[in-house]
Design a protein around this motif. Structure first.
Motif, PDB file in Angstrom:
ATOM      1  N   SER A  20       4.252  -5.769   2.991  1.00 53.12           N
ATOM      2  CA  SER A  20       2.808  -5.478   2.974  1.00 53.12           C
ATOM      3  C   SER A  20       2.488  -4.303   3.878  1.00 53.12           C
ATOM      4  O   SER A  20       1.631  -3.478   3.546  1.00 53.12           O
ATOM      5  CB  SER A  20       2.001  -6.680   3.459  1.00 53.12           C
ATOM      6  OG  SER A  20       2.118  -7.732   2.570  1.00 53.12           O
ATOM      7  N   HIS A  55       0.565  -0.943   2.800  1.00 52.97           N
ATOM      8  CA  HIS A  55      -0.642  -0.427   3.466  1.00 52.97           C
ATOM      9  C   HIS A  55      -0.437   1.014   3.948  1.00 52.97           C
ATOM     10  O   HIS A  55      -1.377   1.806   3.934  1.00 52.97           O
ATOM     11  CB  HIS A  55      -1.047  -1.338   4.621  1.00 52.97           C
ATOM     12  CG  HIS A  55      -1.489  -2.699   4.162  1.00 52.97           C
ATOM     13  ND1 HIS A  55      -1.352  -3.836   4.934  1.00 52.97           N
ATOM     14  CD2 HIS A  55      -2.048  -3.101   3.000  1.00 52.97           C
ATOM     15  CE1 HIS A  55      -1.818  -4.871   4.245  1.00 52.97           C
ATOM     16  NE2 HIS A  55      -2.248  -4.457   3.079  1.00 52.97           N
ATOM     17  N   ASP A  88      -0.691  -6.482  -3.939  1.00 56.72           N
ATOM     18  CA  ASP A  88      -0.057  -7.241  -2.856  1.00 56.72           C
ATOM     19  C   ASP A  88      -0.084  -8.729  -3.199  1.00 56.72           C
ATOM     20  O   ASP A  88      -1.133  -9.364  -3.096  1.00 56.72           O
ATOM     21  CB  ASP A  88      -0.799  -6.976  -1.543  1.00 56.72           C
ATOM     22  CG  ASP A  88       0.003  -7.450  -0.332  1.00 56.72           C
ATOM     23  OD1 ASP A  88       1.036  -8.125  -0.517  1.00 56.72           O
ATOM     24  OD2 ASP A  88      -0.410  -7.133   0.795  1.00 56.72           O
ATOM     25  N   GLU A  89       1.043  -9.267  -3.610  1.00 52.33           N
ATOM     26  CA  GLU A  89       1.164 -10.673  -4.009  1.00 52.33           C
ATOM     27  C   GLU A  89       0.028 -11.073  -4.960  1.00 52.33           C
ATOM     28  O   GLU A  89      -0.662 -12.069  -4.728  1.00 52.33           O
ATOM     29  CB  GLU A  89       1.148 -11.600  -2.771  1.00 52.33           C
ATOM     30  CG  GLU A  89       2.298 -11.395  -1.806  1.00 52.33           C
ATOM     31  CD  GLU A  89       3.590 -12.102  -2.225  1.00 52.33           C
ATOM     32  OE1 GLU A  89       3.638 -12.665  -3.340  1.00 52.33           O
ATOM     33  OE2 GLU A  89       4.549 -12.076  -1.433  1.00 52.33           O
TER      34      GLU A  89
END
Ligand code: ADP
Ligand code: ADP
Length: 224
Positions: free
Chosen positions: A43, A47, A164-165
């Protein structure tokens, strides 16, 4: 020429070294999965790639330009115009209908309501959720809401979708279906996808898989 490139990126949060030197490239229109155990830095790299976090060291390049050299205003313009985002929980506006949620990014960039909602309707149909168009997100199932979130991320035809997931809150069958639709719709529009997931079944839907471990990727291209 890669669209996005991370070159030896490092990032710490206090004493936690989240990234110890991650390097990878994302090519136009490809679907790249970042996988590996929880806490391995996936993650954080997402980002950094999307300009939300500034790396401590290393470099992020977008379309041949150094993201770190851009000012905050230029980076947020890039995020608005060239990037789309899908999160674990849809983050749809609860007061708007699903159709209005999908049309919103176009409305914000000045497209008239009729045209924006027509495009939104077409994209909802492509993602097989026309039946929730007039409903609020709270009345949709988890899988339907994530398809609406995917449609909202795609509506501006971004160069890159960061996810993200996105299936983290869904059961695996539903999750895989959402990802297959995301991948197909992104490919039709030529958008690249950077997908963070810890599920092998989901990573298997990507063109390429990059595996993270302890803040770095082991190999830049495991499969193709
Ligand atoms: P992954 O996505 O692979 O689960 P993350 O990139 O979220 O990994 O996290 C990597 C490490 O950095 C973890 O130890 C996590 O707790 C830490 N971390 C991530 N974001 C922050 C933050 N904003 N503040 C403090 N620690 C963070
Ligand atoms: P993921 O499951 O995608 O790794 P997390 O649930 O670990 O995400 O983190 C969600 C958000 O919280 C992220 O924005 C991450 O940067 C931040 N975060 C992660 N770990 C920490 C931490 N130890 N302290 C503060 N923020 C964190």
């Amino acid at each position: 020429q890669p669209l996005l490139a991370a070159d030896d990126v490092t990032k710490s949060f206090g004493a936690t070294q989240a990234l110890t030197g991650a390097s990878l490239q994302v090519f136009p229109g490809e679907v790249l999965a970042l996988t590996g155990p929880s806490g391995s830095g996936k993650s954080t790299l997402l980002h950094c790639l999307s300009g939300i976090l500034r790396p401590d060291g290393g470099r992020i390049g977008y379309d041949g330009r150094d993201l770190g050299a851009l000012g905050d205003r230029e980076r947020s313009a890039l995020r608005r115009n060239a990037f789309g985002f899908v999160f674990q929980f849809g983050q749809l506006v609860p007061e708007l209908t699903c159709l209005e949620n999908v049309a919103l990014p176009l409305r914000l960039s000045g497209v008239r309501r009729r045209r924006a909602e027509q495009s939104a309707g077409e994209l909802l149909a492509r993602l097989q959720v026309s039946d929730v168009a007039g409903k609020r997100p709270g009345q949709a199932s988890g899988g339907q809401a994530q398809r609406v979130a995917v449609a909202r991320a795609l509506i501006t035809t971004p160069r890159v979708i960061f996810a993200d997931e996105p299936t983290g809150a869904l059961d695996s069958r539903n999750g895989e279906q959402v990802i297959r639709l995301l991948v197909a719709a992104a490919k039709e529009r030529g958008s690249a996808v950077v997908l963070v997931t810890h599920e092998d079944r989901i990573a298997a839907c990507a063109d390429r898989v990059v595996v993270f471990h302890d803040g770095a990727n082991l190999d830049a291209a495991v499969t193709r």
